[in-house]
Motif scaffolding. Structure first.
Motif, PDB file in Angstrom:
ATOM      1  N   ILE A   1       0.044  -8.747   8.756  1.00  0.00           N
ATOM      2  CA  ILE A   1      -0.304 -10.088   8.274  1.00  0.00           C
ATOM      3  C   ILE A   1      -1.795 -10.339   8.501  1.00  0.00           C
ATOM      4  CG2 ILE A   1       0.229 -11.262  10.464  1.00  0.00           C
ATOM      5  CD1 ILE A   1       1.376 -13.581   8.710  1.00  0.00           C
ATOM      6  N   ILE A   2      -2.408 -11.013   7.536  1.00  0.00           N
ATOM      7  CA  ILE A   2      -3.800 -11.446   7.656  1.00  0.00           C
ATOM      8  C   ILE A   2      -3.821 -12.957   7.487  1.00  0.00           C
ATOM      9  CG2 ILE A   2      -6.127 -11.332   6.684  1.00  0.00           C
ATOM     10  CD1 ILE A   2      -5.516  -8.525   5.713  1.00  0.00           C
ATOM     11  N   TYR A   3      -4.239 -13.665   8.540  1.00  0.00           N
ATOM     12  CA  TYR A   3      -4.289 -15.122   8.490  1.00  0.00           C
ATOM     13  C   TYR A   3      -5.609 -15.573   7.871  1.00  0.00           C
ATOM     14  CZ  TYR A   3      -0.228 -15.135  11.566  1.00  0.00           C
ATOM     15  OH  TYR A   3       1.018 -14.939  12.100  1.00  0.00           O
ATOM     16  N   VAL A   4      -5.549 -16.670   7.134  1.00  0.00           N
ATOM     17  CA  VAL A   4      -6.736 -17.164   6.438  1.00  0.00           C
ATOM     18  C   VAL A   4      -7.843 -17.510   7.428  1.00  0.00           C
ATOM     19  CG1 VAL A   4      -5.898 -19.564   6.408  1.00  0.00           C
ATOM     20  CG2 VAL A   4      -7.549 -18.792   4.684  1.00  0.00           C
ATOM     21  N   GLU A   5      -7.467 -17.914   8.653  1.00  0.00           N
ATOM     22  CA  GLU A   5      -8.458 -18.267   9.662  1.00  0.00           C
ATOM     23  C   GLU A   5      -9.199 -17.039  10.203  1.00  0.00           C
ATOM     24  OE1 GLU A   5      -5.237 -18.842   9.989  1.00  0.00           O
ATOM     25  OE2 GLU A   5      -4.940 -20.991   9.683  1.00  0.00           O
ATOM     26  N   GLU A   6      -8.570 -15.844  10.091  1.00  0.00           N
ATOM     27  CA  GLU A   6      -9.165 -14.604  10.588  1.00  0.00           C
ATOM     28  C   GLU A   6      -9.072 -13.531   9.500  1.00  0.00           C
ATOM     29  OE1 GLU A   6      -8.294 -14.443  15.232  1.00  0.00           O
ATOM     30  OE2 GLU A   6      -6.446 -14.599  14.073  1.00  0.00           O
ATOM     31  N   PRO A   7      -9.850 -13.683   8.433  1.00  0.00           N
ATOM     32  CA  PRO A   7      -9.702 -12.789   7.272  1.00  0.00           C
ATOM     33  C   PRO A   7     -10.030 -11.326   7.545  1.00  0.00           C
ATOM     34  CG  PRO A   7     -11.689 -14.143   7.090  1.00  0.00           C
ATOM     35  CD  PRO A   7     -10.918 -14.677   8.244  1.00  0.00           C
ATOM     36  N   ASN A   8     -10.724 -11.039   8.629  1.00  0.00           N
ATOM     37  CA  ASN A   8     -11.117  -9.663   8.924  1.00  0.00           C
ATOM     38  C   ASN A   8     -10.208  -8.985   9.945  1.00  0.00           C
ATOM     39  OD1 ASN A   8     -13.403  -9.806   7.196  1.00  0.00           O
ATOM     40  ND2 ASN A   8     -14.539 -10.883   8.813  1.00  0.00           N
ATOM     41  N   LYS A   9      -9.121  -9.678  10.334  1.00  0.00           N
ATOM     42  CA  LYS A   9      -8.212  -9.122  11.322  1.00  0.00           C
ATOM     43  C   LYS A   9      -6.834  -8.897  10.701  1.00  0.00           C
ATOM     44  CE  LYS A   9     -10.262 -10.970  15.584  1.00  0.00           C
ATOM     45  NZ  LYS A   9      -9.991 -11.767  16.811  1.00  0.00           N
TER      46      LYS A   9
ATOM     47  N   ASP B   1       0.856  -1.179   0.000  1.00  0.00           N
ATOM     48  CA  ASP B   1       0.000   0.000   0.000  1.00  0.00           C
ATOM     49  C   ASP B   1       0.897   1.235   0.000  1.00  0.00           C
ATOM     50  OD1 ASP B   1      -2.626   1.355   0.273  1.00  0.00           O
ATOM     51  OD2 ASP B   1      -1.766   2.005   2.188  1.00  0.00           O
ATOM     52  N   LYS B   2       0.929   1.927  -1.137  1.00  0.00           N
ATOM     53  CA  LYS B   2       1.821   3.072  -1.301  1.00  0.00           C
ATOM     54  C   LYS B   2       1.459   4.212  -0.366  1.00  0.00           C
ATOM     55  CE  LYS B   2       3.827   6.047  -4.867  1.00  0.00           C
ATOM     56  NZ  LYS B   2       3.827   6.381  -6.319  1.00  0.00           N
ATOM     57  N   LYS B   3       0.171   4.427  -0.156  1.00  0.00           N
ATOM     58  CA  LYS B   3      -0.291   5.548   0.655  1.00  0.00           C
ATOM     59  C   LYS B   3       0.246   5.471   2.084  1.00  0.00           C
ATOM     60  CE  LYS B   3      -4.494   8.042   1.994  1.00  0.00           C
ATOM     61  NZ  LYS B   3      -5.983   8.076   1.910  1.00  0.00           N
ATOM     62  N   SER B   4       0.208   4.291   2.675  1.00  0.00           N
ATOM     63  CA  SER B   4       0.676   4.114   4.051  1.00  0.00           C
ATOM     64  C   SER B   4       2.086   3.548   4.126  1.00  0.00           C
ATOM     65  CB  SER B   4      -0.277   3.188   4.811  1.00  0.00           C
ATOM     66  OG  SER B   4      -0.303   1.898   4.208  1.00  0.00           O
ATOM     67  N   ASP B   5       2.674   3.296   2.951  1.00  0.00           N
ATOM     68  CA  ASP B   5       4.004   2.672   2.864  1.00  0.00           C
ATOM     69  C   ASP B   5       4.071   1.423   3.746  1.00  0.00           C
ATOM     70  OD1 ASP B   5       6.628   2.288   2.036  1.00  0.00           O
ATOM     71  OD2 ASP B   5       7.449   3.477   3.691  1.00  0.00           O
ATOM     72  N   SER B   6       3.114   0.543   3.539  1.00  0.00           N
ATOM     73  CA  SER B   6       3.030  -0.679   4.339  1.00  0.00           C
ATOM     74  C   SER B   6       2.878  -1.897   3.437  1.00  0.00           C
ATOM     75  CB  SER B   6       1.848  -0.603   5.311  1.00  0.00           C
ATOM     76  OG  SER B   6       0.630  -0.567   4.606  1.00  0.00           O
ATOM     77  N   VAL B   7       3.256  -3.035   3.981  1.00  0.00           N
ATOM     78  CA  VAL B   7       3.146  -4.314   3.270  1.00  0.00           C
ATOM     79  C   VAL B   7       2.295  -5.252   4.111  1.00  0.00           C
ATOM     80  CG1 VAL B   7       4.396  -6.352   2.491  1.00  0.00           C
ATOM     81  CG2 VAL B   7       5.327  -4.090   2.050  1.00  0.00           C
ATOM     82  N   THR B   8       1.365  -5.943   3.452  1.00  0.00           N
ATOM     83  CA  THR B   8       0.524  -6.914   4.146  1.00  0.00           C
ATOM     84  C   THR B   8       0.736  -8.291   3.549  1.00  0.00           C
ATOM     85  OG1 THR B   8      -1.177  -5.257   4.625  1.00  0.00           O
ATOM     86  CG2 THR B   8      -1.842  -7.566   4.747  1.00  0.00           C
ATOM     87  N   ILE B   9       0.973  -9.267   4.425  1.00  0.00           N
ATOM     88  CA  ILE B   9       1.108 -10.672   4.024  1.00  0.00           C
ATOM     89  C   ILE B   9      -0.257 -11.340   4.164  1.00  0.00           C
ATOM     90  CG2 ILE B   9       2.146 -12.895   4.622  1.00  0.00           C
ATOM     91  CD1 ILE B   9       4.568 -11.341   5.665  1.00  0.00           C
ATOM     92  N   MET B  10      -0.701 -11.991   3.104  1.00  0.00           N
ATOM     93  CA  MET B  10      -1.976 -12.721   3.124  1.00  0.00           C
ATOM     94  C   MET B  10      -1.651 -14.214   3.061  1.00  0.00           C
ATOM     95  SD  MET B  10      -4.274 -10.143   2.865  1.00  0.00           S
ATOM     96  CE  MET B  10      -5.769 -10.852   2.198  1.00  0.00           C
ATOM     97  N   THR B  11      -1.892 -14.935   4.140  1.00  0.00           N
ATOM     98  CA  THR B  11      -1.550 -16.351   4.159  1.00  0.00           C
ATOM     99  C   THR B  11      -2.525 -17.169   3.315  1.00  0.00           C
ATOM    100  OG1 THR B  11      -2.869 -16.867   6.132  1.00  0.00           O
ATOM    101  CG2 THR B  11      -0.608 -16.105   6.481  1.00  0.00           C
ATOM    102  N   ASN B  12      -2.029 -18.315   2.850  1.00  0.00           N
ATOM    103  CA  ASN B  12      -2.837 -19.264   2.080  1.00  0.00           C
ATOM    104  C   ASN B  12      -3.396 -18.642   0.792  1.00  0.00           C
ATOM    105  OD1 ASN B  12      -3.752 -21.946   1.871  1.00  0.00           O
ATOM    106  ND2 ASN B  12      -5.812 -21.366   2.483  1.00  0.00           N
TER     107      ASN B  12
END
Length: 264
Positions: free
Chosen positions: A118-126, A78-89
């Motif tokens: 990080i967003i875990y597949v078991e908790e997609p909204n967290k 995300d360029k706006k926040s200069d952040s990276v999110t890992i999406m498992t599975n």
């Protein structure tokens, strides 16, 4: 006079605070790692930097290497926040420049200012923040391999006999293989596992052998012609084939495997 001294002290504190705020982050020496890397027991062409004796990998390189396996993960910037999110599975689509060889020569790295989530597949909204070591080296962010393995769910271990970093997508609890000073380097391993790397029974056999302190050699009968030839020379038969000392176990037999290990 007292007011003048107080004023001077106040100005000194403000200047000192300002210098700390705008000071450049401390740099570290990053050396191109000379260690061999395997992924699911196969040689992996992936570069890494060694910083203070630990291996740091580019996040997208790891995603490209692991994609399509049990530990697959996607990377979203995300360029706006200069952040990276890992999406498992999730499947990662390889991009230009992924898994490219690292340039020769040592580099300088600085602590990465980039936020990591990080967003875990078991908790997609967290969305959870990740507090792991990372350095920016020539515009790319590199993170400590064992930290990523622990958070994402893939195994990381080290073979002290062969100077090899081992990454395993199926077995997060893989153990380091200690140095065996009592055995010459060229001595054949006393434990071998013949099988297909994706077969369920082979994976389960690897888990049992991985918990042993003896170490073992995986012989990939799907992709390694020499392994297949050695398997045939041993009489072939049902896979997986486990050779523990003088004992041959054809098929996945957990109790027989444990008994043979205890008898070593």
């Amino acid at each position: 006079m007292k007011k003048r001294i107080v004023f001077i002290l106040a100005i000194t504190m403000i200047l000192s605070f300002g210098m700390n705020v705008f000071a450049k982050p401390e740099s570290v020496d990053a050396q191109v790692s000379k260690q061999k890397v395997t992924f699911d027991d196969l040689d992996a062409k992936i570069g890494a930097y060694n910083i203070h004796g630990e291996n740091y990998f580019k996040l997208r390189d790891l995603a490209a290497l692991i994609t399509g396996t049990k530990s697959s993960f996607n990377v979203i910037y995300d360029k706006k926040s200069d952040s990276v999110t890992i999406m498992t599975n999730e499947i990662y689509e390889k991009q230009k420049g992924d898994l490219a060889p690292l340039p020769t020569g040592n580099k300088k790295g600085v602590p990465t200012p980039q936020k990591l989530f990080i967003i875990y597949v078991e908790e997609p909204n967290k969305t959870k923040p990740l507090e792991i070591k990372g350095y920016n080296i020539e515009g790319n962010n590199y993170f400590r391999l064992r930290d990523l393995g622990e958070k994402v769910g893939f195994g990381v271990a080290y073979n002290y006999n062969t100077n090899t970093v081992m990454i395993d997508s199926d077995f997060p609890d893989i153990k380091d293989i200690p140095k065996t000073n009592d055995q010459p380097v060229n001595k054949k391993p006393i434990i071998k596992l013949f099988g297909s790397p994706r077969a369920f029974e082979t994976i389960e056999a690897k888990k049992i052998l991985g918990r042993s302190h003896h170490g073992f050699e995986f012989m990939d009968t799907d992709h390694n012609p020499k392994a297949k030839a050695e398997f045939d020379a041993l009489g072939g038969g049902k896979l997986p084939l486990i050779v523990i000392g003088d004992t041959k176990i054809s098929g996945y037999e957990p109790e027989k495997i444990l008994e043979a290990l205890n008898n070593l």
